[in-house]
Design a protein around this motif. Structure first.
Motif, PDB file in Angstrom:
ATOM      1  N   CYS A   2       0.860  -1.371  -0.190  1.00 36.36           N
ATOM      2  CA  CYS A   2      -0.078   0.030  -0.029  1.00 36.36           C
ATOM      3  C   CYS A   2       0.818   1.310   0.031  1.00 36.36           C
ATOM      4  N   GLU A   3       0.163   2.411  -0.172  1.00 40.52           N
ATOM      5  CA  GLU A   3       0.720   3.595  -0.233  1.00 40.52           C
ATOM      6  C   GLU A   3       1.840   4.062   0.671  1.00 40.52           C
ATOM      7  N   SER A   4       1.195   3.879   2.027  1.00 43.72           N
ATOM      8  CA  SER A   4       1.908   3.935   3.240  1.00 43.72           C
ATOM      9  C   SER A   4       3.021   3.150   3.475  1.00 43.72           C
ATOM     10  N   CYS A   5       2.828   2.052   3.289  1.00 43.04           N
ATOM     11  CA  CYS A   5       4.065   0.988   3.245  1.00 43.04           C
ATOM     12  C   CYS A   5       5.090   0.950   2.365  1.00 43.04           C
ATOM     13  N   ARG A   6       4.625   1.668   1.300  1.00 42.30           N
ATOM     14  CA  ARG A   6       5.801   1.683   0.126  1.00 42.30           C
ATOM     15  C   ARG A   6       6.941   2.520   0.606  1.00 42.30           C
ATOM     16  N   HIS A   7       6.551   3.668   1.447  1.00 42.60           N
ATOM     17  CA  HIS A   7       7.587   4.356   1.757  1.00 42.60           C
ATOM     18  C   HIS A   7       8.840   3.818   2.663  1.00 42.60           C
ATOM     19  N   LYS A   8       8.527   2.763   3.171  1.00 43.87           N
ATOM     20  CA  LYS A   8       9.656   1.915   3.910  1.00 43.87           C
ATOM     21  C   LYS A   8       9.866   0.741   3.234  1.00 43.87           C
TER      22      LYS A   8
ATOM     23  N   LEU B 142       9.644  -3.283  -1.751  1.00 44.03           N
ATOM     24  CA  LEU B 142       8.890  -4.289  -2.538  1.00 44.03           C
ATOM     25  C   LEU B 142       7.589  -3.645  -3.167  1.00 44.03           C
ATOM     26  N   ARG B 143       7.065  -4.054  -4.278  1.00 41.39           N
ATOM     27  CA  ARG B 143       5.934  -3.553  -4.782  1.00 41.39           C
ATOM     28  C   ARG B 143       4.657  -4.623  -4.552  1.00 41.39           C
ATOM     29  N   HIS B 144       4.810  -5.857  -4.563  1.00 44.89           N
ATOM     30  CA  HIS B 144       3.841  -6.917  -4.237  1.00 44.89           C
ATOM     31  C   HIS B 144       4.438  -8.237  -3.527  1.00 44.89           C
ATOM     32  N   VAL B 145       3.658  -8.561  -2.609  1.00 40.37           N
ATOM     33  CA  VAL B 145       4.161  -9.640  -2.049  1.00 40.37           C
ATOM     34  C   VAL B 145       2.921 -10.672  -1.975  1.00 40.37           C
ATOM     35  N   TRP B 146       2.955 -11.833  -2.678  1.00 38.61           N
ATOM     36  CA  TRP B 146       1.877 -12.678  -2.891  1.00 38.61           C
ATOM     37  C   TRP B 146       2.112 -13.913  -1.906  1.00 38.61           C
ATOM     38  N   ILE B 147       1.249 -14.202  -0.820  1.00 38.70           N
ATOM     39  CA  ILE B 147       1.194 -14.961   0.110  1.00 38.70           C
ATOM     40  C   ILE B 147       0.152 -16.309  -0.172  1.00 38.70           C
ATOM     41  N   ARG B 148       0.480 -17.474  -0.240  1.00 40.50           N
ATOM     42  CA  ARG B 148      -0.221 -18.499  -0.305  1.00 40.50           C
ATOM     43  C   ARG B 148      -1.232 -18.950   0.777  1.00 40.50           C
ATOM     44  N   THR B 149      -0.689 -18.932   2.132  1.00 41.39           N
ATOM     45  CA  THR B 149      -1.290 -19.642   2.887  1.00 41.39           C
ATOM     46  C   THR B 149      -0.788 -19.400   4.266  1.00 41.39           C
ATOM     47  N   ASP B 150      -1.331 -19.484   5.399  1.00 40.43           N
ATOM     48  CA  ASP B 150      -0.757 -19.334   6.673  1.00 40.43           C
ATOM     49  C   ASP B 150       0.018 -20.429   6.959  1.00 40.43           C
ATOM     50  N   TYR B 151       1.010 -20.146   7.947  1.00 36.82           N
ATOM     51  CA  TYR B 151       1.891 -21.264   8.534  1.00 36.82           C
ATOM     52  C   TYR B 151       1.122 -22.073   9.548  1.00 36.82           C
ATOM     53  N   LYS B 152       0.228 -22.714   9.143  1.00 42.70           N
ATOM     54  CA  LYS B 152      -0.474 -23.553  10.042  1.00 42.70           C
ATOM     55  C   LYS B 152      -0.904 -25.143   9.505  1.00 42.70           C
ATOM     56  N   THR B 153      -1.327 -25.978  10.320  1.00 35.62           N
ATOM     57  CA  THR B 153      -1.794 -27.366  10.016  1.00 35.62           C
ATOM     58  C   THR B 153      -0.979 -27.944   9.013  1.00 35.62           C
ATOM     59  N   THR B 154      -1.657 -28.145   7.848  1.00 37.42           N
ATOM     60  CA  THR B 154      -0.832 -28.985   6.655  1.00 37.42           C
ATOM     61  C   THR B 154       0.374 -28.063   5.900  1.00 37.42           C
TER      62      THR B 154
END
Ligand SMILES: [Zn+2]
Ligand SMILES: [Zn+2]
Length: 224
Positions: A55-61, A64-76
């Motif tokens: 997002c705009e505000s995080c882009r200042h620090k 990276l432009r996009h960070v794609w995440i598939r899933t949470d670090y849980k179960t399977t």
């Protein structure tokens, strides 16, 4: 498949982590429901964000432009990662690559896929760099080239969960290799697990300094 894995799969075929059926670590029936897809968010502030754009505000620090995440670090997902990291189960790589690839949009043809190198002591213990293996399979499935453009200097490992602490530990840990490939490139960084994103940011910063035009990242699982 490496020889040892091939021999092991004959002697003791993998069983599905969810239903226990023999044949694969994650069978075709269990795959759609395992490792549930997480909503598209900005990785920096966790607010919903289309196409996982920073997002705009995080882009200042963040570089990276996009960070794609598939899933949470849980179960399977957690079980798969643990097999991959600590049990030397390389058969996990194509499964993670297939699942992670499903979270990616269409990538421009000039995208260069690379991985976040692990500490060399870890690679020695394990016999392979799990993020590199994942990146190679992912590149293959996307029909894009995989190249190593980062090396890790020193053995700094991240401990603790505070973002500022993790940032300090990782600073200056990477150096660019094959600089001629990095200049003007569109790079996709691949890692298996992300915690705060500090490692991805440091790697992206290194690549930008070496002349990369744009750096995005994709990870299989987010560890909260
Ligand atoms: Zn199953
Ligand atoms: Zn944000």
């Amino acid at each position: 498949m490496p020889l040892l894995d091939r021999i092991l799969s004959v002697i003791a075929p993998h069983a599905c982590l969810v239903c226990g059926d023999e044949g694969s670590l994650l069978c075709v029936w269990c795959r759609p429901d395992a490792c549930s897809v997480v909503p598209e968010v900005c990785y920096g502030c966790h607010k919903l964000s289309m196409d996982s754009a920073v997002c705009e505000s995080c882009r200042h620090k963040s570089p990276l432009r996009h960070v794609w995440i598939r899933t949470d670090y849980k179960t399977t997902a957690k079980q798969l990662i643990q097999l991959f990291k600590f049990e030397r189960t390389q058969a996990v790589a194509p499964i993670l690559a297939a699942l992670t690839g499903e979270s990616l949009p269409y990538l421009p043809e000039n995208t260069l896929i690379t991985h976040i190198p692990a500490a060399t002591s870890r690679v020695r213990d394990r016999g392979y760099d799990q993020a590199k293996l994942l990146a190679r399979y992912l590149a293959g499935s996307q029909g894009l080239p995989y190249v190593t453009v980062l090396a890790r200097s020193g053995q700094a490992r991240q401990v603790g969960s505070s973002r500022s602490v993790r940032l300090r530990q990782i600073e200056g840990v990477f150096r660019p290799v094959r600089g001629y490939l990095i200049k003007g490139a569109e790079v996709l960084l691949v890692d298996d697990v992300m915690t705060t994103g500090a490692t991805l940011e440091e790697a992206a910063r290194t690549l930008k300094k070496a002349g990369a035009k744009r750096v995005n990242a994709v990870v299989f699982a987010h560890k909260q």
